[in-house]
Motif scaffolding. Structure first.
Motif, PDB file in Angstrom:
ATOM      1  N   VAL A  70       0.857  -1.182   0.000  1.00 19.54           N
ATOM      2  CA  VAL A  70       0.000   0.000   0.000  1.00 19.54           C
ATOM      3  C   VAL A  70       0.897   1.236   0.000  1.00 19.54           C
ATOM      4  CG1 VAL A  70      -1.878   1.233   1.134  1.00 19.54           C
ATOM      5  CG2 VAL A  70      -1.745  -1.269   1.292  1.00 19.54           C
ATOM      6  N   ARG A  71       0.767   2.044  -1.020  1.00 23.60           N
ATOM      7  CA  ARG A  71       1.572   3.248  -1.141  1.00 23.60           C
ATOM      8  C   ARG A  71       0.697   4.486  -1.000  1.00 23.60           C
ATOM      9  NH1 ARG A  71       5.654   2.028  -6.262  1.00 23.60           N
ATOM     10  NH2 ARG A  71       6.666   0.181  -5.377  1.00 23.60           N
TER      11      ARG A  71
ATOM     12  N   PRO B  41      -3.078  -3.495   8.738  1.00 26.13           N
ATOM     13  CA  PRO B  41      -2.609  -3.145  10.081  1.00 26.13           C
ATOM     14  C   PRO B  41      -1.882  -1.804  10.071  1.00 26.13           C
ATOM     15  CG  PRO B  41      -1.205  -4.827   9.106  1.00 26.13           C
ATOM     16  CD  PRO B  41      -2.350  -4.635   8.166  1.00 26.13           C
ATOM     17  N   CYS B  42      -2.194  -0.948  11.039  1.00 28.02           N
ATOM     18  CA  CYS B  42      -1.641   0.405  11.086  1.00 28.02           C
ATOM     19  C   CYS B  42      -0.877   0.621  12.379  1.00 28.02           C
ATOM     20  CB  CYS B  42      -2.765   1.444  10.979  1.00 28.02           C
ATOM     21  SG  CYS B  42      -3.719   1.323   9.457  1.00 28.02           S
TER      22      CYS B  42
ATOM     23  N   LEU C  55       6.057   3.949   0.515  1.00 27.55           N
ATOM     24  CA  LEU C  55       5.400   2.751   1.040  1.00 27.55           C
ATOM     25  C   LEU C  55       4.801   3.037   2.404  1.00 27.55           C
ATOM     26  CD1 LEU C  55       4.859  -0.320   0.742  1.00 27.55           C
ATOM     27  CD2 LEU C  55       7.044  -0.683   1.926  1.00 27.55           C
ATOM     28  N   TRP C  56       3.532   2.709   2.573  1.00 23.13           N
ATOM     29  CA  TRP C  56       2.858   2.856   3.857  1.00 23.13           C
ATOM     30  C   TRP C  56       2.875   1.539   4.621  1.00 23.13           C
ATOM     31  CZ3 TRP C  56      -3.117   3.725   4.694  1.00 23.13           C
ATOM     32  CH2 TRP C  56      -3.335   4.041   6.044  1.00 23.13           C
ATOM     33  N   MET C  57       2.521   0.436   3.952  1.00 20.52           N
ATOM     34  CA  MET C  57       2.479  -0.856   4.642  1.00 20.52           C
ATOM     35  C   MET C  57       2.529  -1.980   3.620  1.00 20.52           C
ATOM     36  SD  MET C  57      -1.554  -1.251   5.654  1.00 20.52           S
ATOM     37  CE  MET C  57      -1.715   0.405   6.319  1.00 20.52           C
ATOM     38  N   GLN C  58       2.840  -3.181   4.107  1.00 20.72           N
ATOM     39  CA  GLN C  58       2.730  -4.412   3.335  1.00 20.72           C
ATOM     40  C   GLN C  58       1.820  -5.369   4.095  1.00 20.72           C
ATOM     41  OE1 GLN C  58       6.376  -5.748   1.154  1.00 20.72           O
ATOM     42  NE2 GLN C  58       7.437  -4.488   2.669  1.00 20.72           N
ATOM     43  N   CYS C  59       0.965  -6.055   3.371  1.00 16.01           N
ATOM     44  CA  CYS C  59       0.024  -6.966   4.021  1.00 16.01           C
ATOM     45  C   CYS C  59      -0.266  -8.124   3.077  1.00 16.01           C
ATOM     46  CB  CYS C  59      -1.263  -6.237   4.404  1.00 16.01           C
ATOM     47  SG  CYS C  59      -1.937  -5.191   3.102  1.00 16.01           S
ATOM     48  N   ASN C  60      -0.917  -9.152   3.597  1.00 10.21           N
ATOM     49  CA  ASN C  60      -1.242 -10.314   2.777  1.00 10.21           C
ATOM     50  C   ASN C  60      -2.468 -11.011   3.329  1.00 10.21           C
ATOM     51  OD1 ASN C  60      -0.226 -12.503   4.751  1.00 10.21           O
ATOM     52  ND2 ASN C  60       1.551 -11.165   4.517  1.00 10.21           N
ATOM     53  N   THR C  61      -3.040 -11.852   2.490  1.00  5.92           N
ATOM     54  CA  THR C  61      -4.196 -12.645   2.894  1.00  5.92           C
ATOM     55  C   THR C  61      -4.319 -13.836   1.956  1.00  5.92           C
ATOM     56  OG1 THR C  61      -6.550 -12.512   3.494  1.00  5.92           O
ATOM     57  CG2 THR C  61      -5.912 -11.477   1.425  1.00  5.92           C
ATOM     58  N   THR C  62      -5.182 -14.764   2.302  1.00  8.48           N
ATOM     59  CA  THR C  62      -5.481 -15.906   1.443  1.00  8.48           C
ATOM     60  C   THR C  62      -6.914 -15.784   0.939  1.00  8.48           C
ATOM     61  OG1 THR C  62      -3.959 -17.349   2.660  1.00  8.48           O
ATOM     62  CG2 THR C  62      -5.637 -18.415   1.302  1.00  8.48           C
TER      63      THR C  62
ATOM     64  N   THR D 163      -2.427   3.863  -3.510  1.00 10.00           N
ATOM     65  CA  THR D 163      -2.335   2.881  -4.585  1.00 10.00           C
ATOM     66  C   THR D 163      -1.963   1.546  -3.966  1.00 10.00           C
ATOM     67  OG1 THR D 163      -1.690   4.480  -6.294  1.00 10.00           O
ATOM     68  CG2 THR D 163      -1.171   2.181  -6.702  1.00 10.00           C
ATOM     69  N   LEU D 164      -2.763   0.515  -4.258  1.00 11.26           N
ATOM     70  CA  LEU D 164      -2.509  -0.829  -3.759  1.00 11.26           C
ATOM     71  C   LEU D 164      -1.916  -1.647  -4.899  1.00 11.26           C
ATOM     72  CD1 LEU D 164      -4.955   0.395  -2.029  1.00 11.26           C
ATOM     73  CD2 LEU D 164      -5.362  -1.966  -1.338  1.00 11.26           C
TER      74      LEU D 164
END
Length: 213
Positions: A45-46, A102-103, A80-87, A126-127
């Motif tokens: 997430v930017r 998550p913040c 870059l604000w954060m990196q995240c993931n999911t299934t 932008t994701l």
């Protein structure tokens, strides 16, 4: 349509999580015509600060990040604000999922400092997506990658971020200090007989003339 397309339908603040969290509602469309068994999805997430206007108070608040207004043509760049993931569970054609974001309110993090400086309006996001797609067909399982150019834009209302932070840190914030600095502040507090950390910092600022006593 071929390949995968992503869109952000909404972003909401989660009020009952242990740590601050936003949740993005994503729509994923796949034009390959295959039955997708699962997707291991990664996301960057930017924040794109050059995509919004800033009033005078916001420009003052962003001085430490981007410098004087005259320099913004060089300094106002995406970060870059954060990196995240999911299934993602199995689907055919299209599906909608929740992506946890998550913040933190740590002021050592550039995203927190940027967001704290904003008054109202929106945060241009932008994701950028990547990951692995597991398909299920008559011949068995297949594997392919999420295309490298998959992305989605979203303008996050500043009020949503503030509501999330307020639910976890009402009228407060966090800064990280080296242990020796913290020890010196604690010693100053003890010697002055001060009750709270807020009072201690105000006294230190008053001693150097930054605030009125």
């Amino acid at each position: 349509m071929s390949g995968m397309e992503f869109s952000v339908l909404d972003v909401v603040a989660e009020p009952y999580t242990v740590a601050p969290q936003l949740t993005a509602r994503l729509r994923i469309e796949d034009g390959a015509g295959e039955r997708i068994h699962a997707v291991v999805l990664r996301c960057q997430v930017r924040i794109e600060p050059q995509r919004r206007h800033y009033d005078a108070a916001e420009r003052d608040g962003l001085l430490g990040l981007f410098g004087e207004r005259e320099r913004w043509s060089d300094t106002l760049r995406p970060f870059l604000w954060m990196q995240c993931n999911t299934t993602v569970q199995g689907f055919t054609g299209a599906t909608e999922i929740d992506l946890p974001l998550p913040c933190t309110y740590d002021f050592d993090v550039i995203g927190s400092r940027y967001l704290h400086a904003l008054g109202d309006g929106t945060v241009p996001l932008t994701l950028l997506f990547s990951g692995t797609v597991f398909t299920k067909g008559s011949a068995g399982f297949g594997v392919r990658q999420v295309p490298w150019d998959c992305e989605a834009r979203y303008d996050l209302p500043v009020a949503v971020w503030r509501r999330m932070i307020a639910s976890h840190f009402p009228n407060s914030g966090w800064i990280r200090l080296d242990q020796d600095v913290l020890d010196q502040i604690a010693d100053f507090r003890a010697r002055r007989g001060l009750i709270s950390w807020d009072e201690t910092v105000r006294m230190l600022l008053a001693d150097v003339g930054e605030v009125a006593t």
